[in-house]
Design a protein around this motif. Structure first.
Motif, PDB file in Angstrom:
ATOM      1  N   VAL A   1       0.855  -1.193   0.000  1.00 46.87           N
ATOM      2  CA  VAL A   1       0.000   0.000   0.000  1.00 46.87           C
ATOM      3  C   VAL A   1       0.895   1.248   0.000  1.00 46.87           C
ATOM      4  N   PRO A   2       1.002   1.944  -1.148  1.00 43.83           N
ATOM      5  CA  PRO A   2       1.748   3.199  -1.169  1.00 43.83           C
ATOM      6  C   PRO A   2       0.929   4.301  -0.478  1.00 43.83           C
ATOM      7  N   ILE A   3       1.551   4.975   0.479  1.00 42.70           N
ATOM      8  CA  ILE A   3       0.822   5.997   1.246  1.00 42.70           C
ATOM      9  C   ILE A   3       1.576   7.316   1.174  1.00 42.70           C
ATOM     10  N   LYS A   4       0.867   8.351   0.789  1.00 46.29           N
ATOM     11  CA  LYS A   4       1.495   9.671   0.711  1.00 46.29           C
ATOM     12  C   LYS A   4       1.170  10.470   1.967  1.00 46.29           C
ATOM     13  N   GLU A   5       2.191  11.157   2.505  1.00 49.05           N
ATOM     14  CA  GLU A   5       1.903  12.066   3.620  1.00 49.05           C
ATOM     15  C   GLU A   5       1.509  13.414   3.026  1.00 49.05           C
TER      16      GLU A   5
ATOM     17  N   PHE B   1      -7.473   8.909   1.286  1.00 49.50           N
ATOM     18  CA  PHE B   1      -7.824   7.797   0.388  1.00 49.50           C
ATOM     19  C   PHE B   1      -6.911   6.590   0.617  1.00 49.50           C
ATOM     20  N   ASP B   2      -5.675   6.872   1.064  1.00 50.52           N
ATOM     21  CA  ASP B   2      -4.718   5.780   1.271  1.00 50.52           C
ATOM     22  C   ASP B   2      -5.104   4.949   2.498  1.00 50.52           C
ATOM     23  N   LEU B   3      -5.823   5.595   3.438  1.00 48.79           N
ATOM     24  CA  LEU B   3      -6.309   4.833   4.596  1.00 48.79           C
ATOM     25  C   LEU B   3      -7.409   3.861   4.163  1.00 48.79           C
TER      26      LEU B   3
ATOM     27  N   GLY C   1      11.960  17.018  -6.034  1.00 55.17           N
ATOM     28  CA  GLY C   1      11.581  17.648  -7.302  1.00 55.17           C
ATOM     29  C   GLY C   1      10.917  16.693  -8.274  1.00 55.17           C
ATOM     30  N   SER C   2      10.501  15.512  -7.784  1.00 57.10           N
ATOM     31  CA  SER C   2       9.870  14.519  -8.666  1.00 57.10           C
ATOM     32  C   SER C   2       8.489  14.981  -9.122  1.00 57.10           C
ATOM     33  N   ASP C   3       8.202  14.827 -10.403  1.00 54.33           N
ATOM     34  CA  ASP C   3       6.820  14.990 -10.854  1.00 54.33           C
ATOM     35  C   ASP C   3       6.122  13.635 -10.671  1.00 54.33           C
TER      36      ASP C   3
ATOM     37  N   LYS D   1      -6.514   9.161  -5.438  1.00 55.89           N
ATOM     38  CA  LYS D   1      -5.748  10.393  -5.659  1.00 55.89           C
ATOM     39  C   LYS D   1      -5.257  10.902  -4.314  1.00 55.89           C
ATOM     40  N   SER D   2      -4.363  11.896  -4.376  1.00 54.45           N
ATOM     41  CA  SER D   2      -3.955  12.528  -3.126  1.00 54.45           C
ATOM     42  C   SER D   2      -4.787  13.796  -2.964  1.00 54.45           C
ATOM     43  N   VAL D   3      -4.942  14.267  -1.722  1.00 52.79           N
ATOM     44  CA  VAL D   3      -5.770  15.466  -1.542  1.00 52.79           C
ATOM     45  C   VAL D   3      -4.980  16.754  -1.799  1.00 52.79           C
TER      46      VAL D   3
ATOM     47  N   ASP E   1      -3.524  15.714  -6.157  1.00 50.70           N
ATOM     48  CA  ASP E   1      -4.853  15.503  -6.743  1.00 50.70           C
ATOM     49  C   ASP E   1      -4.845  15.060  -8.209  1.00 50.70           C
ATOM     50  N   THR E   2      -3.741  14.469  -8.715  1.00 52.44           N
ATOM     51  CA  THR E   2      -3.732  14.101 -10.132  1.00 52.44           C
ATOM     52  C   THR E   2      -4.351  12.728 -10.387  1.00 52.44           C
ATOM     53  N   GLY E   3      -4.244  11.818  -9.412  1.00 50.36           N
ATOM     54  CA  GLY E   3      -4.730  10.451  -9.618  1.00 50.36           C
ATOM     55  C   GLY E   3      -3.877   9.682 -10.616  1.00 50.36           C
ATOM     56  N   GLN E   4      -2.660  10.152 -10.859  1.00 53.71           N
ATOM     57  CA  GLN E   4      -1.821   9.515 -11.889  1.00 53.71           C
ATOM     58  C   GLN E   4      -0.910   8.424 -11.340  1.00 53.71           C
ATOM     59  N   VAL E   5      -0.510   8.548 -10.080  1.00 50.15           N
ATOM     60  CA  VAL E   5       0.563   7.687  -9.566  1.00 50.15           C
ATOM     61  C   VAL E   5       0.198   6.192  -9.591  1.00 50.15           C
ATOM     62  N   GLY E   6      -1.013   5.838  -9.136  1.00 48.34           N
ATOM     63  CA  GLY E   6      -1.397   4.414  -9.145  1.00 48.34           C
ATOM     64  C   GLY E   6      -1.278   3.798 -10.539  1.00 48.34           C
TER      65      GLY E   6
HETATM   66  C1  LIG Z   1       5.630  19.016 -12.717  1.00 47.11           C
HETATM   67  C2  LIG Z   1       5.619  18.649 -11.266  1.00 47.11           C
HETATM   68  C3  LIG Z   1       6.705  18.988 -10.459  1.00 47.11           C
HETATM   69  C4  LIG Z   1       6.683  18.661  -9.116  1.00 47.11           C
HETATM   70  N1  LIG Z   1       7.723  19.020  -8.321  1.00 47.11           N
HETATM   71  C5  LIG Z   1       7.706  18.721  -7.016  1.00 47.11           C
HETATM   72  C6  LIG Z   1       8.742  19.105  -6.129  1.00 47.11           C
HETATM   73  O1  LIG Z   1       9.701  19.753  -6.545  1.00 47.11           O
HETATM   74  N2  LIG Z   1       8.671  18.748  -4.824  1.00 47.11           N
HETATM   75  C7  LIG Z   1       7.600  18.032  -4.362  1.00 47.11           C
HETATM   76  O2  LIG Z   1       7.555  17.720  -3.161  1.00 47.11           O
HETATM   77  N3  LIG Z   1       6.578  17.672  -5.156  1.00 47.11           N
HETATM   78  C8  LIG Z   1       6.603  18.005  -6.467  1.00 47.11           C
HETATM   79  N4  LIG Z   1       5.560  17.648  -7.258  1.00 47.11           N
HETATM   80  C9  LIG Z   1       4.453  16.911  -6.670  1.00 47.11           C
HETATM   81  C10 LIG Z   1       4.721  15.435  -6.755  1.00 47.11           C
HETATM   82  O3  LIG Z   1       5.033  15.040  -8.053  1.00 47.11           O
HETATM   83  C11 LIG Z   1       3.479  14.715  -6.316  1.00 47.11           C
HETATM   84  O4  LIG Z   1       3.301  15.026  -4.964  1.00 47.11           O
HETATM   85  C12 LIG Z   1       3.578  13.224  -6.467  1.00 47.11           C
HETATM   86  O5  LIG Z   1       3.948  12.849  -7.761  1.00 47.11           O
HETATM   87  C13 LIG Z   1       2.266  12.567  -6.198  1.00 47.11           C
HETATM   88  O6  LIG Z   1       1.320  13.048  -7.111  1.00 47.11           O
HETATM   89  P1  LIG Z   1      -0.148  13.325  -6.619  1.00 47.11           P
HETATM   90  O7  LIG Z   1      -0.070  14.049  -5.330  1.00 47.11           O
HETATM   91  O8  LIG Z   1      -0.914  13.927  -7.733  1.00 47.11           O
HETATM   92  O9  LIG Z   1      -0.635  11.831  -6.310  1.00 47.11           O
HETATM   93  P2  LIG Z   1      -1.847  11.018  -6.931  1.00 47.11           P
HETATM   94  O10 LIG Z   1      -1.465  10.447  -8.232  1.00 47.11           O
HETATM   95  O11 LIG Z   1      -3.107  11.834  -6.880  1.00 47.11           O
HETATM   96  O12 LIG Z   1      -1.897   9.871  -5.819  1.00 47.11           O
HETATM   97  C14 LIG Z   1      -2.504   8.604  -6.050  1.00 47.11           C
HETATM   98  C15 LIG Z   1      -1.969   7.591  -5.070  1.00 47.11           C
HETATM   99  O13 LIG Z   1      -0.594   7.335  -5.335  1.00 47.11           O
HETATM  100  C16 LIG Z   1       0.082   7.031  -4.104  1.00 47.11           C
HETATM  101  N5  LIG Z   1       1.127   8.056  -3.884  1.00 47.11           N
HETATM  102  C17 LIG Z   1       1.239   9.277  -4.454  1.00 47.11           C
HETATM  103  N6  LIG Z   1       2.362   9.894  -4.009  1.00 47.11           N
HETATM  104  C18 LIG Z   1       2.963   9.045  -3.157  1.00 47.11           C
HETATM  105  C19 LIG Z   1       4.147   9.114  -2.371  1.00 47.11           C
HETATM  106  N7  LIG Z   1       4.961  10.179  -2.381  1.00 47.11           N
HETATM  107  N8  LIG Z   1       4.459   8.057  -1.593  1.00 47.11           N
HETATM  108  C20 LIG Z   1       3.654   6.955  -1.573  1.00 47.11           C
HETATM  109  N9  LIG Z   1       2.521   6.842  -2.296  1.00 47.11           N
HETATM  110  C21 LIG Z   1       2.174   7.873  -3.074  1.00 47.11           C
HETATM  111  C22 LIG Z   1      -0.973   7.053  -3.020  1.00 47.11           C
HETATM  112  O14 LIG Z   1      -1.504   5.764  -2.880  1.00 47.11           O
HETATM  113  C23 LIG Z   1      -2.027   8.006  -3.610  1.00 47.11           C
HETATM  114  O15 LIG Z   1      -3.309   7.806  -3.089  1.00 47.11           O
HETATM  115  C24 LIG Z   1       5.568  17.976  -8.584  1.00 47.11           C
HETATM  116  C25 LIG Z   1       4.492  17.627  -9.412  1.00 47.11           C
HETATM  117  C26 LIG Z   1       4.507  17.956 -10.750  1.00 47.11           C
HETATM  118  C27 LIG Z   1       3.322  17.586 -11.608  1.00 47.11           C
END
Ligand SMILES: Cc1cc2nc3c(=O)[nH]c(=O)nc-3n(C[C@H](O)[C@H](O)[C@H](O)COP(=O)(O)OP(=O)(O)OC[C@H]3O[C@@H](n4cnc5c(N)ncnc54)[C@H](O)[C@@H]3O)c2cc1C
Length: 284
Positions: free
Chosen positions: A24-28, A56-58, A110-112, A138-140, A143-148
């Motif tokens: 379970v990936p969990i974002k703070e 949502f991760d809970l 700096g990860s996207d 998604k994260s709150v 909020d992209t919903g892309q990571v999963g």
């Molecule tokens: C162009 C760009 C540049 C960015 N630069 C920075 C930066 O310099 N510094 C910075 O702090 N952030 C940065 N961010 C934000 C960072 O990329 C996001 O916080 C991260 O990718 C998660 O995206 P999200 O919040 O939209 O997650 P979503 O895709 O909405 O999350 C969906 C699910 O993925 C999992 N998840 C997401 N993130 C994590 C995590 N970190 N660990 C574990 N599980 C996770 C969780 O289960 C979550 O419910 C940037 C984003 C973009 C688009």
């Protein structure tokens, strides 16, 4: 059946159960109700609010716990973030996770979303023998919903997003209901697979005091770039590995609502309301 699915006796009272590996990936995230935006720096001021697990991760964790209770298994929670994110992982341990891994390294900064997903996926490869990955929808904050879905692409495994009900599960697959584009879909995902869950999937239970105390003392694995070198290429991390970059963030000015009371006879008042609306929006 994959080699990760072996049989074991988890307790004398339980019959032989399958051992699945859940991740379970969990974002703070900052407490979104109270966090402030730093207009000068163009980003969220994380010091303005407490950090907490992404809600949502809970739900994702609760679903993993429910499946584990039914058919057995081990839950590993995984977070990428600064060292403070340990707090979120401890909360996850108190809510039923068995093991926790924190990915923290200055090179991850700096990860996207793509670089985030890549790093999480490489850590999942290192954990190995995974059957089901459960993410929030998604994260709150981001909020992209892309990571999963991106994690599933990188690992080349199937995924179903926006799961609001788990209808069946066994040692080899999970059947789910997902709601997308106003339609309901029933899907079966063979393991290894990934789902992202909505808030409707369950009601996360609260941890007991003894679980909280146990989680406080639990060991958390900390991994950085060097721990993943067998699986990952450093060039794909952080800002360097990010195909996108934020140019600027702006918060729209808040516009107060205008209110006007049209008094008198209903017909007359409605006519005056319509004339006024026509003037404001340039015709109906
Ligand atoms: C162009 C760009 C540049 C960015 N630069 C920075 C930066 O310099 N510094 C910075 O702090 N952030 C940065 N961010 C934000 C960072 O990329 C996001 O916080 C991260 O990718 C998660 O995206 P999200 O919040 O939209 O997650 P979503 O895709 O909405 O999350 C969906 C699910 O993925 C999992 N998840 C997401 N993130 C994590 C995590 N970190 N660990 C574990 N599980 C996770 C969780 O289960 C979550 O419910 C940037 C984003 C973009 C688009």
């Amino acid at each position: 059946m994959r080699s990760s699915n072996f049989l074991y006796s988890s307790s004398p009272s339980q019959s032989v159960m399958s051992k699945l590996n859940f991740i379970v990936p969990i974002k703070e995230v900052p407490d979104i109700e109270n966090v402030k935006f730093d207009r000068e720096k163009g980003r969220i001021d994380r010091s303005s609010a407490e950090a907490e697990p992404n809600p949502f991760d809970l739900n994702a964790l609760e679903e993993a716990v429910k499946i584990k209770e039914e058919i057995g298994g081990k839950i590993t929670v995984l977070s990428m973030g600064p060292s403070q994110a340990e707090k979120t992982l401890r909360e996850a341990l108190s809510r039923g996770a068995d093991e926790a891994v924190l990915l923290t390294d200055k090179n991850f900064a700096g990860s996207d979303t793509w670089a985030t997903s890549y790093t999480l996926a490489m850590a999942i490869k290192k954990i190995g023998n995974y059957d089901l990955i459960l993410c929030g929808e998604k994260s709150v904050d981001g909020d992209t919903g892309q990571v999963g879905p991106e994690i599933s692409e990188i690992l080349n495994i199937p995924h179903v997003a926006f799961v609001n009900e788990v209808t069946d599960r066994d040692e080899n697959s999970i059947s789910v209901k997902s709601e997308t584009w106003s339609r309901s879909y029933l899907r079966k995902v063979d393991f290894p697979g990934l789902i992202t869950v909505t808030k409707d999937v369950n009601e996360p239970r609260l941890p007991s005091l003894s679980d909280k105390l146990k989680a406080k003392k639990a060991e958390i694995e900390i991994w950085g770039v060097s721990d993943l070198e067998e699986f990952a290429e450093e060039v794909n991390y952080g800002g360097t590995g990010s195909p996108t970059a934020v140019v600027n963030i702006e918060v729209p000015e808040e516009k107060g609502r205008k209110s006007k009371i049209f008094e008198g006879e209903t017909k007359e008042a409605v006519e005056r309301l319509l004339t006024s609306l026509e003037k404001d929006v340039g015709g109906l």
